[in-house]
Motif scaffolding. Structure first.
Motif, PDB file in Angstrom:
ATOM      1  N   ILE A  25       0.647  -1.368   0.220  1.00  0.00           N
ATOM      2  CA  ILE A  25      -0.149  -0.075  -0.049  1.00  0.00           C
ATOM      3  C   ILE A  25       0.782   1.627  -0.023  1.00  0.00           C
ATOM      4  CG2 ILE A  25      -1.836   1.372   1.397  1.00  0.00           C
ATOM      5  CD1 ILE A  25      -3.214  -1.135   2.493  1.00  0.00           C
ATOM      6  N   LEU A  26       2.278   1.473   0.873  1.00  0.00           N
ATOM      7  CA  LEU A  26       2.533   2.461   0.899  1.00  0.00           C
ATOM      8  C   LEU A  26       3.730   2.693  -0.919  1.00  0.00           C
ATOM      9  CD1 LEU A  26       3.896   1.859   4.712  1.00  0.00           C
ATOM     10  CD2 LEU A  26       2.247   3.973   3.772  1.00  0.00           C
ATOM     11  N   LEU A  27       3.838   1.635  -0.734  1.00  0.00           N
ATOM     12  CA  LEU A  27       4.948   1.945  -2.303  1.00  0.00           C
ATOM     13  C   LEU A  27       3.947   2.078  -3.877  1.00  0.00           C
ATOM     14  CD1 LEU A  27       7.209  -1.550  -1.794  1.00  0.00           C
ATOM     15  CD2 LEU A  27       7.387   1.127  -1.860  1.00  0.00           C
ATOM     16  N   ALA A  28       2.644   1.438  -2.718  1.00  0.00           N
ATOM     17  CA  ALA A  28       2.205   1.805  -4.365  1.00  0.00           C
ATOM     18  C   ALA A  28       1.351   3.397  -4.344  1.00  0.00           C
ATOM     19  CB  ALA A  28       0.393   1.201  -4.525  1.00  0.00           C
ATOM     20  N   GLY A  29       0.798   3.815  -3.214  1.00  0.00           N
ATOM     21  CA  GLY A  29       0.656   5.059  -3.454  1.00  0.00           C
ATOM     22  C   GLY A  29       2.078   6.272  -3.386  1.00  0.00           C
ATOM     23  N   GLY A  30       2.998   6.001  -3.377  1.00  0.00           N
ATOM     24  CA  GLY A  30       4.732   6.653  -3.379  1.00  0.00           C
ATOM     25  C   GLY A  30       4.972   6.517  -4.192  1.00  0.00           C
ATOM     26  N   ALA A  31       4.196   5.528  -6.026  1.00  0.00           N
ATOM     27  CA  ALA A  31       4.743   5.081  -7.040  1.00  0.00           C
ATOM     28  C   ALA A  31       3.655   6.159  -7.574  1.00  0.00           C
ATOM     29  CB  ALA A  31       4.288   3.988  -7.669  1.00  0.00           C
ATOM     30  N   LEU A  32       2.519   6.113  -7.248  1.00  0.00           N
ATOM     31  CA  LEU A  32       1.618   7.205  -8.002  1.00  0.00           C
ATOM     32  C   LEU A  32       1.681   8.767  -7.708  1.00  0.00           C
ATOM     33  CD1 LEU A  32      -1.824   5.265  -7.023  1.00  0.00           C
ATOM     34  CD2 LEU A  32      -0.914   5.325  -9.384  1.00  0.00           C
ATOM     35  N   ILE A  33       1.932   8.765  -6.404  1.00  0.00           N
ATOM     36  CA  ILE A  33       2.636  10.212  -6.089  1.00  0.00           C
ATOM     37  C   ILE A  33       3.693  11.069  -7.157  1.00  0.00           C
ATOM     38  CG2 ILE A  33       3.390  11.988  -4.526  1.00  0.00           C
ATOM     39  CD1 ILE A  33       1.213  10.446  -2.606  1.00  0.00           C
ATOM     40  N   SER A  34       4.613   9.384  -6.822  1.00  0.00           N
ATOM     41  CA  SER A  34       6.094  10.118  -7.725  1.00  0.00           C
ATOM     42  C   SER A  34       5.563   9.937  -9.372  1.00  0.00           C
ATOM     43  CB  SER A  34       7.057   8.941  -7.511  1.00  0.00           C
ATOM     44  OG  SER A  34       7.189   9.099  -6.371  1.00  0.00           O
ATOM     45  N   LEU A  35       4.854   9.125  -9.586  1.00  0.00           N
ATOM     46  CA  LEU A  35       4.131   9.289 -11.126  1.00  0.00           C
ATOM     47  C   LEU A  35       3.740  10.785 -11.510  1.00  0.00           C
ATOM     48  CD1 LEU A  35       4.577   8.037 -13.709  1.00  0.00           C
ATOM     49  CD2 LEU A  35       2.557   6.725 -12.894  1.00  0.00           C
ATOM     50  N   GLY A  36       3.012  11.101 -10.825  1.00  0.00           N
ATOM     51  CA  GLY A  36       2.412  11.820 -11.382  1.00  0.00           C
ATOM     52  C   GLY A  36       3.224  13.299 -10.905  1.00  0.00           C
ATOM     53  N   LEU A  37       3.778  13.377  -9.929  1.00  0.00           N
ATOM     54  CA  LEU A  37       4.830  14.409  -9.885  1.00  0.00           C
ATOM     55  C   LEU A  37       6.106  14.466 -11.622  1.00  0.00           C
ATOM     56  CD1 LEU A  37       6.722  14.291  -6.317  1.00  0.00           C
ATOM     57  CD2 LEU A  37       5.113  16.166  -7.831  1.00  0.00           C
ATOM     58  N   ALA A  38       6.518  13.622 -11.870  1.00  0.00           N
ATOM     59  CA  ALA A  38       6.950  13.384 -13.100  1.00  0.00           C
ATOM     60  C   ALA A  38       5.986  13.915 -14.205  1.00  0.00           C
ATOM     61  CB  ALA A  38       7.264  12.013 -13.322  1.00  0.00           C
ATOM     62  N   VAL A  39       4.461  13.850 -14.070  1.00  0.00           N
ATOM     63  CA  VAL A  39       4.043  13.841 -14.972  1.00  0.00           C
ATOM     64  C   VAL A  39       3.799  16.169 -15.208  1.00  0.00           C
ATOM     65  CG1 VAL A  39       1.657  14.254 -16.222  1.00  0.00           C
ATOM     66  CG2 VAL A  39       2.552  12.326 -16.060  1.00  0.00           C
ATOM     67  N   VAL A  40       3.490  16.017 -14.232  1.00  0.00           N
ATOM     68  CA  VAL A  40       3.191  17.815 -13.973  1.00  0.00           C
ATOM     69  C   VAL A  40       4.769  18.265 -14.673  1.00  0.00           C
ATOM     70  CG1 VAL A  40       2.998  18.983 -11.969  1.00  0.00           C
ATOM     71  CG2 VAL A  40       1.971  17.085 -11.911  1.00  0.00           C
ATOM     72  N   TYR A  41       5.942  18.114 -14.304  1.00  0.00           N
ATOM     73  CA  TYR A  41       7.389  17.989 -14.402  1.00  0.00           C
ATOM     74  C   TYR A  41       7.343  17.897 -15.761  1.00  0.00           C
ATOM     75  CZ  TYR A  41       8.052  19.630  -9.586  1.00  0.00           C
ATOM     76  OH  TYR A  41       8.304  20.752  -8.166  1.00  0.00           O
ATOM     77  N   CYS A  42       6.709  17.357 -16.562  1.00  0.00           N
ATOM     78  CA  CYS A  42       6.669  17.135 -17.857  1.00  0.00           C
ATOM     79  C   CYS A  42       6.308  18.598 -18.087  1.00  0.00           C
ATOM     80  CB  CYS A  42       6.741  15.868 -18.163  1.00  0.00           C
ATOM     81  SG  CYS A  42       7.770  14.842 -18.057  1.00  0.00           S
ATOM     82  N   LEU A  43       5.882  18.795 -18.025  1.00  0.00           N
ATOM     83  CA  LEU A  43       4.375  20.362 -18.998  1.00  0.00           C
ATOM     84  C   LEU A  43       5.462  21.010 -18.326  1.00  0.00           C
ATOM     85  CD1 LEU A  43       1.165  18.394 -17.403  1.00  0.00           C
ATOM     86  CD2 LEU A  43       1.749  18.554 -19.644  1.00  0.00           C
ATOM     87  N   PRO A  44       5.189  22.061 -19.054  1.00  0.00           N
ATOM     88  CA  PRO A  44       5.421  23.377 -19.383  1.00  0.00           C
ATOM     89  C   PRO A  44       4.802  24.193 -17.969  1.00  0.00           C
ATOM     90  CG  PRO A  44       4.365  23.292 -21.485  1.00  0.00           C
ATOM     91  CD  PRO A  44       3.977  21.980 -20.653  1.00  0.00           C
ATOM     92  N   LYS A  45       5.809  24.644 -16.957  1.00  0.00           N
ATOM     93  CA  LYS A  45       4.742  25.018 -16.098  1.00  0.00           C
ATOM     94  C   LYS A  45       3.516  25.530 -15.765  1.00  0.00           C
ATOM     95  CE  LYS A  45       6.827  28.609 -12.534  1.00  0.00           C
ATOM     96  NZ  LYS A  45       7.625  29.211 -10.956  1.00  0.00           N
ATOM     97  N   ASP A  46       2.655  26.781 -16.937  1.00  0.00           N
ATOM     98  CA  ASP A  46       1.502  27.436 -16.559  1.00  0.00           C
ATOM     99  C   ASP A  46       0.696  26.339 -17.470  1.00  0.00           C
ATOM    100  OD1 ASP A  46       2.799  29.230 -14.961  1.00  0.00           O
ATOM    101  OD2 ASP A  46       3.380  30.941 -17.117  1.00  0.00           O
ATOM    102  N   ALA A  47       1.313  24.934 -17.375  1.00  0.00           N
ATOM    103  CA  ALA A  47       0.274  24.410 -18.884  1.00  0.00           C
ATOM    104  C   ALA A  47      -1.251  24.177 -17.994  1.00  0.00           C
ATOM    105  CB  ALA A  47       0.639  23.326 -18.387  1.00  0.00           C
ATOM    106  N   LEU A  48      -0.921  23.533 -16.060  1.00  0.00           N
ATOM    107  CA  LEU A  48      -1.811  23.665 -15.429  1.00  0.00           C
ATOM    108  C   LEU A  48      -3.517  24.615 -15.093  1.00  0.00           C
ATOM    109  CD1 LEU A  48      -0.383  20.266 -13.328  1.00  0.00           C
ATOM    110  CD2 LEU A  48      -1.896  19.936 -15.769  1.00  0.00           C
ATOM    111  N   PHE A  49      -2.139  25.834 -14.454  1.00  0.00           N
ATOM    112  CA  PHE A  49      -3.010  26.075 -13.574  1.00  0.00           C
ATOM    113  C   PHE A  49      -2.804  27.818 -14.603  1.00  0.00           C
ATOM    114  CE2 PHE A  49      -2.391  23.522 -10.271  1.00  0.00           C
ATOM    115  CZ  PHE A  49      -3.434  22.669 -10.055  1.00  0.00           C
ATOM    116  N   ASP A  50      -4.008  28.606 -14.771  1.00  0.00           N
ATOM    117  CA  ASP A  50      -3.991  29.729 -14.992  1.00  0.00           C
ATOM    118  C   ASP A  50      -3.971  30.944 -14.408  1.00  0.00           C
ATOM    119  OD1 ASP A  50      -3.387  29.247 -17.842  1.00  0.00           O
ATOM    120  OD2 ASP A  50      -5.597  29.130 -18.342  1.00  0.00           O
ATOM    121  N   GLU A  51      -2.916  32.261 -14.530  1.00  0.00           N
ATOM    122  CA  GLU A  51      -3.470  33.154 -13.321  1.00  0.00           C
ATOM    123  C   GLU A  51      -3.978  34.068 -13.726  1.00  0.00           C
ATOM    124  OE1 GLU A  51      -0.557  32.904 -10.726  1.00  0.00           O
ATOM    125  OE2 GLU A  51       0.516  31.067 -10.138  1.00  0.00           O
TER     126      GLU A  51
END
Length: 164
Positions: free
Chosen positions: A138-164
Protein backbone atom coordinates in the motif's frame (compact mmCIF):
# COMPACT_ATOMS: atom_id res chain seq x y z
CA UNK A 1 24.28 45.75 -23.83
CA UNK A 2 25.74 42.83 -25.74
CA UNK A 3 23.08 40.11 -26.29
CA UNK A 4 25.67 37.44 -25.54
CA UNK A 5 25.86 38.58 -21.90
CA UNK A 6 22.15 39.22 -21.51
CA UNK A 7 20.42 37.31 -18.70
CA UNK A 8 18.36 34.30 -19.70
CA UNK A 9 14.55 34.59 -19.58
CA UNK A 10 14.34 31.15 -18.03
CA UNK A 11 14.70 30.84 -14.30
CA UNK A 12 16.98 28.12 -12.87
CA UNK A 13 13.89 26.39 -11.46
CA UNK A 14 12.34 26.10 -14.93
CA UNK A 15 15.60 24.73 -16.36
CA UNK A 16 15.60 21.88 -13.82
CA UNK A 17 12.01 20.74 -14.44
CA UNK A 18 13.06 17.93 -16.79
CA UNK A 19 15.68 16.70 -14.33
CA UNK A 20 13.11 16.74 -11.52
CA UNK A 21 10.66 14.84 -13.73
CA UNK A 22 13.32 12.23 -14.49
CA UNK A 23 14.16 11.82 -10.79
CA UNK A 24 10.45 11.42 -9.92
CA UNK A 25 10.04 8.86 -12.70
CA UNK A 26 13.04 6.86 -11.43
CA UNK A 27 11.60 6.90 -7.91
CA UNK A 28 8.23 5.71 -9.26
CA UNK A 29 9.94 2.87 -11.14
CA UNK A 30 11.91 1.84 -8.06
CA UNK A 31 8.76 1.80 -5.93
CA UNK A 32 6.90 -0.10 -8.64
CA UNK A 33 9.60 -2.77 -8.69
CA UNK A 34 9.36 -3.29 -4.93
CA UNK A 35 5.55 -3.29 -5.13
CA UNK A 36 5.75 -6.16 -7.62
CA UNK A 37 8.37 -7.93 -5.48
CA UNK A 38 6.14 -7.94 -2.39
CA UNK A 39 3.10 -8.88 -4.50
CA UNK A 40 4.95 -11.89 -5.95
CA UNK A 41 6.26 -12.95 -2.56
CA UNK A 42 2.84 -12.69 -0.92
CA UNK A 43 1.20 -14.63 -3.75
CA UNK A 44 3.86 -17.35 -3.67
CA UNK A 45 3.46 -17.90 0.06
CA UNK A 46 -0.34 -17.74 -0.15
CA UNK A 47 -0.50 -20.38 -2.90
CA UNK A 48 1.93 -23.02 -1.84
CA UNK A 49 3.85 -22.43 1.36
CA UNK A 50 4.65 -25.59 3.28
CA UNK A 51 5.25 -25.75 7.02
CA UNK A 52 8.01 -27.58 8.86
CA UNK A 53 9.51 -27.64 12.32
CA UNK A 54 13.01 -26.23 12.44
CA UNK A 55 15.83 -25.71 14.88
CA UNK A 56 17.88 -22.55 15.27
CA UNK A 57 21.56 -23.39 14.73
CA UNK A 58 23.10 -19.89 14.83
CA UNK A 59 22.09 -16.33 15.66
CA UNK A 60 23.86 -13.14 14.61
CA UNK A 61 22.87 -9.52 15.08
CA UNK A 62 23.45 -6.40 13.05
CA UNK A 63 22.33 -2.81 13.26
CA UNK A 64 19.16 -1.68 11.57
CA UNK A 65 19.71 -0.68 7.95
CA UNK A 66 17.74 1.77 5.86
CA UNK A 67 15.70 -0.96 4.18
CA UNK A 68 14.97 -2.92 7.39
CA UNK A 69 11.59 -2.41 8.97
CA UNK A 70 12.80 -1.48 12.45
CA UNK A 71 10.12 -0.74 15.00
CA UNK A 72 10.16 2.16 17.48
CA UNK A 73 13.58 2.34 19.16
CA UNK A 74 14.82 -1.01 17.81
CA UNK A 75 18.59 -0.91 17.33
CA UNK A 76 19.34 -4.41 16.00
CA UNK A 77 17.97 -7.09 13.72
CA UNK A 78 18.73 -10.69 14.64
CA UNK A 79 19.42 -13.16 11.84
CA UNK A 80 18.92 -16.81 12.68
CA UNK A 81 20.17 -19.74 10.65
CA UNK A 82 17.46 -22.39 10.78
CA UNK A 83 17.90 -26.08 9.97
CA UNK A 84 14.87 -28.11 8.90
CA UNK A 85 13.86 -30.96 6.61
CA UNK A 86 11.79 -30.18 3.51
CA UNK A 87 8.94 -32.34 2.17
CA UNK A 88 11.36 -34.54 0.19
CA UNK A 89 13.39 -35.29 3.28
CA UNK A 90 16.36 -33.15 2.27
CA UNK A 91 18.09 -31.14 5.00
CA UNK A 92 17.87 -27.37 4.46
CA UNK A 93 19.59 -24.44 6.12
CA UNK A 94 18.11 -21.00 5.59
CA UNK A 95 18.34 -17.56 7.19
CA UNK A 96 15.52 -15.49 8.59
CA UNK A 97 15.30 -12.20 10.48
CA UNK A 98 13.82 -11.69 13.92
CA UNK A 99 13.03 -8.32 15.43
CA UNK A 100 13.59 -9.19 19.08
CA UNK A 101 16.37 -11.15 20.84
CA UNK A 102 14.11 -13.74 22.50
CA UNK A 103 15.42 -16.68 20.43
CA UNK A 104 18.12 -19.08 21.53
CA UNK A 105 20.42 -21.45 19.63
CA UNK A 106 18.89 -24.92 19.68
CA UNK A 107 15.36 -23.57 20.11
CA UNK A 108 12.47 -24.78 17.95
CA UNK A 109 10.83 -22.57 15.33
CA UNK A 110 7.92 -23.03 12.94
CA UNK A 111 9.14 -22.53 9.35
CA UNK A 112 7.06 -21.75 6.26
CA UNK A 113 8.94 -22.28 3.02
CA UNK A 114 8.37 -22.36 -0.73
CA UNK A 115 8.46 -25.86 -2.26
CA UNK A 116 10.38 -24.56 -5.31
CA UNK A 117 13.08 -22.91 -3.20
CA UNK A 118 13.15 -24.04 0.45
CA UNK A 119 15.86 -21.49 1.30
CA UNK A 120 13.20 -18.72 1.16
CA UNK A 121 11.49 -18.97 4.52
CA UNK A 122 9.24 -17.11 6.91
CA UNK A 123 9.61 -18.08 10.54
CA UNK A 124 6.67 -18.37 12.91
CA UNK A 125 3.60 -16.35 11.93
CA UNK A 126 3.11 -16.34 8.17
CA UNK A 127 -0.10 -14.31 8.42
CA UNK A 128 1.64 -11.38 10.16
CA UNK A 129 4.36 -11.41 7.47
CA UNK A 130 1.68 -11.27 4.78
CA UNK A 131 -0.01 -8.35 6.58
CA UNK A 132 3.33 -6.54 6.75
CA UNK A 133 3.84 -7.14 3.02
CA UNK A 134 0.35 -5.72 2.40
CA UNK A 135 1.27 -2.56 4.33
CA UNK A 136 4.48 -2.27 2.28
CA UNK A 137 2.50 -2.72 -0.94
CA UNK A 138 0.00 0.00 0.00
CA UNK A 139 2.79 2.44 0.91
CA UNK A 140 4.75 1.65 -2.25
CA UNK A 141 1.70 1.95 -4.51
CA UNK A 142 0.83 5.33 -3.00
CA UNK A 143 4.41 6.55 -3.30
CA UNK A 144 4.66 5.31 -6.89
CA UNK A 145 1.44 7.10 -7.87
CA UNK A 146 2.56 10.34 -6.23
CA UNK A 147 6.00 10.11 -7.88
CA UNK A 148 4.46 9.33 -11.25
CA UNK A 149 2.09 12.30 -10.87
CA UNK A 150 5.03 14.57 -10.04
CA UNK A 151 6.92 13.27 -13.07
CA UNK A 152 3.97 14.13 -15.33
CA UNK A 153 3.47 17.56 -13.75
CA UNK A 154 7.16 18.44 -14.11
CA UNK A 155 7.22 17.32 -17.75
CA UNK A 156 4.54 19.85 -18.61
CA UNK A 157 5.33 23.55 -19.05
CA UNK A 158 5.13 25.52 -15.82
CA UNK A 159 1.78 27.23 -16.50
CA UNK A 160 0.11 24.36 -18.37
CA UNK A 161 -2.12 23.20 -15.50
CA UNK A 162 -3.19 26.47 -13.90
CA UNK A 163 -3.81 29.88 -15.49
CA UNK A 164 -3.28 32.81 -13.20
Amino acid sequence: MDPYFQASDRTPRRENRKLTALAALLIALFQGYWFLHFTDRSAAFAEGALAARGTIVAITSRGCRVYDYCLDNQKSVYTATVAFTDRRGAPVRAKTDFRYPGRKVGGPVQVHYLPDDPTIIVADDLESARKLWLIFRILLAGGALISLGLAVVYCLPKDALFDE
